[in-house]
Scaffold this motif. Structure first.
Motif, PDB file in Angstrom:
ATOM      1  N   ILE A 128       1.242  -1.080  -0.225  1.00 29.14           N
ATOM      2  CA  ILE A 128       0.287  -0.007  -0.067  1.00 29.14           C
ATOM      3  C   ILE A 128       1.094   1.099  -0.467  1.00 29.14           C
ATOM      4  CG2 ILE A 128      -1.510   1.679   1.534  1.00 29.14           C
ATOM      5  CD1 ILE A 128      -2.920  -0.603   2.695  1.00 29.14           C
ATOM      6  N   GLY A 129       1.586   1.640   1.056  1.00 25.24           N
ATOM      7  CA  GLY A 129       2.382   2.186   0.717  1.00 25.24           C
ATOM      8  C   GLY A 129       3.677   3.233  -0.721  1.00 25.24           C
ATOM      9  N   ASP A 130       4.033   1.711  -1.064  1.00 22.50           N
ATOM     10  CA  ASP A 130       5.133   1.612  -2.680  1.00 22.50           C
ATOM     11  C   ASP A 130       3.969   1.956  -3.110  1.00 22.50           C
ATOM     12  OD1 ASP A 130       7.338   1.720  -3.128  1.00 22.50           O
ATOM     13  OD2 ASP A 130       6.512  -0.014  -4.477  1.00 22.50           O
ATOM     14  N   THR A 131       2.519   1.635  -3.338  1.00 16.78           N
ATOM     15  CA  THR A 131       1.924   2.464  -4.408  1.00 16.78           C
ATOM     16  C   THR A 131       0.983   3.621  -4.496  1.00 16.78           C
ATOM     17  OG1 THR A 131       0.941  -0.250  -4.629  1.00 16.78           O
ATOM     18  CG2 THR A 131      -0.272   1.089  -5.670  1.00 16.78           C
ATOM     19  N   LEU A 132       0.978   4.262  -3.202  1.00 17.67           N
ATOM     20  CA  LEU A 132       0.577   5.323  -2.868  1.00 17.67           C
ATOM     21  C   LEU A 132       1.609   6.206  -3.293  1.00 17.67           C
ATOM     22  CD1 LEU A 132      -1.523   5.453   0.577  1.00 17.67           C
ATOM     23  CD2 LEU A 132      -2.278   5.974  -1.116  1.00 17.67           C
ATOM     24  N   ALA A 133       2.624   5.669  -3.562  1.00 18.23           N
ATOM     25  CA  ALA A 133       4.226   6.689  -3.542  1.00 18.23           C
ATOM     26  C   ALA A 133       4.544   7.266  -4.946  1.00 18.23           C
ATOM     27  CB  ALA A 133       5.068   6.337  -2.519  1.00 18.23           C
ATOM     28  N   ASN A 134       4.264   6.407  -5.486  1.00 15.32           N
ATOM     29  CA  ASN A 134       4.616   5.607  -6.261  1.00 15.32           C
ATOM     30  C   ASN A 134       4.309   6.284  -7.504  1.00 15.32           C
ATOM     31  OD1 ASN A 134       6.560   4.003  -8.223  1.00 15.32           O
ATOM     32  ND2 ASN A 134       6.149   3.258  -5.686  1.00 15.32           N
TER      33      ASN A 134
ATOM     34  N   VAL B 167       4.998   5.238   7.211  1.00 14.67           N
ATOM     35  CA  VAL B 167       4.471   4.686   8.458  1.00 14.67           C
ATOM     36  C   VAL B 167       3.077   4.186   7.699  1.00 14.67           C
ATOM     37  CG1 VAL B 167       2.654   5.411  10.314  1.00 14.67           C
ATOM     38  CG2 VAL B 167       4.874   6.695   9.423  1.00 14.67           C
ATOM     39  N   VAL B 168       2.797   3.857   7.089  1.00 18.48           N
ATOM     40  CA  VAL B 168       2.069   2.602   6.074  1.00 18.48           C
ATOM     41  C   VAL B 168       1.986   1.312   5.825  1.00 18.48           C
ATOM     42  CG1 VAL B 168      -0.315   2.843   4.341  1.00 18.48           C
ATOM     43  CG2 VAL B 168      -0.009   5.033   5.778  1.00 18.48           C
ATOM     44  N   ALA B 169       3.840   1.768   5.785  1.00 21.22           N
ATOM     45  CA  ALA B 169       4.553   0.391   4.699  1.00 21.22           C
ATOM     46  C   ALA B 169       4.818   0.036   6.289  1.00 21.22           C
ATOM     47  CB  ALA B 169       5.652   0.822   4.287  1.00 21.22           C
ATOM     48  N   LEU B 170       5.183   0.067   6.726  1.00 18.69           N
ATOM     49  CA  LEU B 170       5.171  -0.221   8.359  1.00 18.69           C
ATOM     50  C   LEU B 170       5.111  -1.268   9.208  1.00 18.69           C
ATOM     51  CD1 LEU B 170       6.872   2.390  10.428  1.00 18.69           C
ATOM     52  CD2 LEU B 170       8.009   1.022   8.861  1.00 18.69           C
ATOM     53  N   PRO B 171       3.317  -1.506   8.716  1.00 19.10           N
ATOM     54  CA  PRO B 171       2.328  -2.988   8.548  1.00 19.10           C
ATOM     55  C   PRO B 171       2.735  -4.197   8.240  1.00 19.10           C
ATOM     56  CG  PRO B 171       1.035  -0.410   9.493  1.00 19.10           C
ATOM     57  CD  PRO B 171       2.067  -0.313   8.647  1.00 19.10           C
ATOM     58  N   GLY B 172       3.299  -4.507   6.773  1.00 18.46           N
ATOM     59  CA  GLY B 172       2.986  -4.832   6.847  1.00 18.46           C
ATOM     60  C   GLY B 172       4.667  -5.506   7.111  1.00 18.46           C
ATOM     61  N   VAL B 173       5.741  -4.909   7.141  1.00 16.38           N
ATOM     62  CA  VAL B 173       7.348  -5.009   7.621  1.00 16.38           C
ATOM     63  C   VAL B 173       7.047  -6.147   8.781  1.00 16.38           C
ATOM     64  CG1 VAL B 173       9.383  -3.876   8.405  1.00 16.38           C
ATOM     65  CG2 VAL B 173       8.078  -3.465   6.468  1.00 16.38           C
ATOM     66  N   PHE B 174       6.127  -4.695   9.803  1.00 16.62           N
ATOM     67  CA  PHE B 174       6.010  -5.802  11.335  1.00 16.62           C
ATOM     68  C   PHE B 174       5.295  -7.423  11.001  1.00 16.62           C
ATOM     69  CE2 PHE B 174       6.999  -1.596  13.005  1.00 16.62           C
ATOM     70  CZ  PHE B 174       7.842  -1.771  13.394  1.00 16.62           C
ATOM     71  N   LEU B 175       4.450  -6.884  10.413  1.00 16.41           N
ATOM     72  CA  LEU B 175       3.553  -8.292   9.677  1.00 16.41           C
ATOM     73  C   LEU B 175       4.262  -9.675   9.528  1.00 16.41           C
ATOM     74  CD1 LEU B 175       1.147 -10.060  10.367  1.00 16.41           C
ATOM     75  CD2 LEU B 175       0.416  -8.725   7.955  1.00 16.41           C
TER      76      LEU B 175
END
Length: 451
Positions: free
Chosen positions: A253-259, A407-415
């Protein structure tokens, strides 16, 4: 590492040699063909419509055709469970690949013959047909790629597939424009059909995957009910399957939003078209290719879990580089650094994460399960980016927006990290990631190095 030149030479060869094996080279060719339908209904069609004087809102509306790629899991069961008469003797994957390649070529010719100046509706219908054919072609290409690769080759194979897709998309996009300028759009579309050939050649030379043949030989032919329900039922019987699905949905999600906002940022910072071409297209392209290679080496050396976790962290951090660029303003060095790091990280992630998703498939349901996984991995990000990205930039500004995407990308990392610690990654892997050739009946302990 400390033994001098000879060890460094061996290390270099060990890194390159897996890319020269038959299955990864086949993945490169499959990637080339996979890129062709989407390129023709994306950037190439947009150029054609703009040249025809079609209004911008109608041009952008054609992007909805790409949704066929997000919905392909709805009919993947047909490719999984329906045997084609006569051609089916060549194998389930090979026979469907031949049929769908032919359909893609026909649909491409049909779109080439449609004239948007005469009828925009017929052009839209032709584009939709090509989108459906291309998404179906993708289903069988992905399944065939996964089944050709041994578990140890998934990382390199994903990398070669990424190389094929990126090179095919760039090459075809440029050639179509060059040919259209000299011989017209119809000729350009007709020529593009040759990009179906690499996948066909792979099918003819490699034949049906032994891994898939061994699985299908040990079970009765799929009935329609099993073909539809079986892929979902098998996946959700695995421990941690729901958390894995949540990860698939949120990790990008974070990557797509930024791109989606990069070009808006470059425009607002006053970068010229030449600067964007040099740094975004030029530097970004080569950085991505380097990242793909590094991702393949990381996957082979560090194992699946650690390489995926590292790539997730890098992709999250890459969004910070654009916050830095937005704060710094117009800076060629800043733009080159941000674009270079983002594409390098995406290249690594494109290998390691795709390899992980490939390993999740069960060889009995490769086509249907991977179609679901690949669709789920992008649908949330695309929906949110299309509905919220522009408004967020306008309301909070670029710097805070890119901080938010980090910040939005962090939940995927921690999960993913938590699933590693809990052992859920190992227990959720399918037979595509654990069963080697000649061992198609093995269980989850079939032999991949996940660490």
């Amino acid at each position: 590492m400390s033994d001098g030149v000879s060890v460094r030479g061996a290390t270099w060869w060990d890194g390159v040699r897996p890319y020269l094996e038959k299955a990864p080279i086949a993945s490169l060719a499959l990637g080339l063909s996979s890129a062709f339908p989407l390129t023709m209904i994306n950037s190439t069609l947009a150029s054609r419509l703009a040249e025809a004087g079609i209004e911008k809102k109608s041009v952008t509306a054609f992007a909805l055709v790409i949704l066929t790629y997000n919905l392909k899991f709805l009919w993947a069961w047909i490719i999984e469970g329906v045997r084609i008469p006569v051609l089916g003797r060549l194998g389930q994957r090979v026979s469907w690949l031949i049929v769908l390649a032919a359909l893609v070529v026909i649909a491409t010719f049909n779109l080439g013959l449609a004239d948007p100046k005469v009828s925009l509706a017929s052009t839209a219908t032709a584009a939709l047909l090509l989108g459906f054919a291309g998404a179906s072609f993708d289903i069988v290409i992905d399944a065939y790629r996964i089944e050709l690769l041994e578990p140890r080759q998934l990382g390199v194979g994903a990398g070669m597939g990424q190389y094929g897709w990126r090179i095919g998309s760039a090459l075809l996009g440029a050639l179509a424009l060059v040919i259209a300028a000299r011989a017209g759009w119809t000729t350009a579309y007709m020529f593009s059909a040759v990009f179906a050939a690499p996948a066909l050649l792979v099918a003819l030379f490699m034949g049906e995957s032994k891994r898939h043949e061994e699985v299908t030989a040990k079970r009765p032919r799929l009935d329609i009910g099993t073909a539809i329900i079986g892929p979902f039922a098998e996946f959700f019987q695995r421990r941690g399957a729901v958390l894995v699905l949540v990860f698939i949905l949120i990790h990008k999600i974070g990557d797509t939003l930024a791109n989606l906002t990069f070009r808006l940022l470059f425009n607002d910072l006053g970068f010229s078209k030449d600067e964007i071409a040099i740094y975004d297209v030029g530097v970004g392209f080569w950085a991505l290719l380097i990242g793909v290679f590094v991702g393949g080496v990381m996957y082979a050396r560090l194992g699946m879990k650690r390489s995926v976790l590292i790539s997730l962290v890098l992709m999250a951090i890459s969004n910070l580089s654009f916050a830095g660029l937005a704060a710094a303003g117009h800076s060629n060095i800043g733009m080159a650094s941000a674009i270079g790091f983002e594409n390098f990280s995406s290249g690594i992630g494109g290998v390691t994460v795709v390899a992980y998703f490939s390993a999740l498939a069960n060889l009995r349901f490769t086509a249907a399960q991977y179609a679901l996984i690949s669709a789920a991995s992008s649908i949330v990000g695309r929906f949110l980016s299309g509905t919220t990205a522009g408004g967020l930039v306008e309301s909070i500004g670029y710097v805070d927006f890119y901080l938010l995407t980090t910040v939005v990308a962090l939940p995927g990392v921690f999960l993913f990290w938590w699933m590693m610690r809990a052992g859920l990654i190992d227990q959720s892997i399918g037979t595509a990631g654990t069963v080697g050739e000649g061992d198609a009946r093995a269980g989850p302990s079939g032999g991949a190095t996940l660490d």
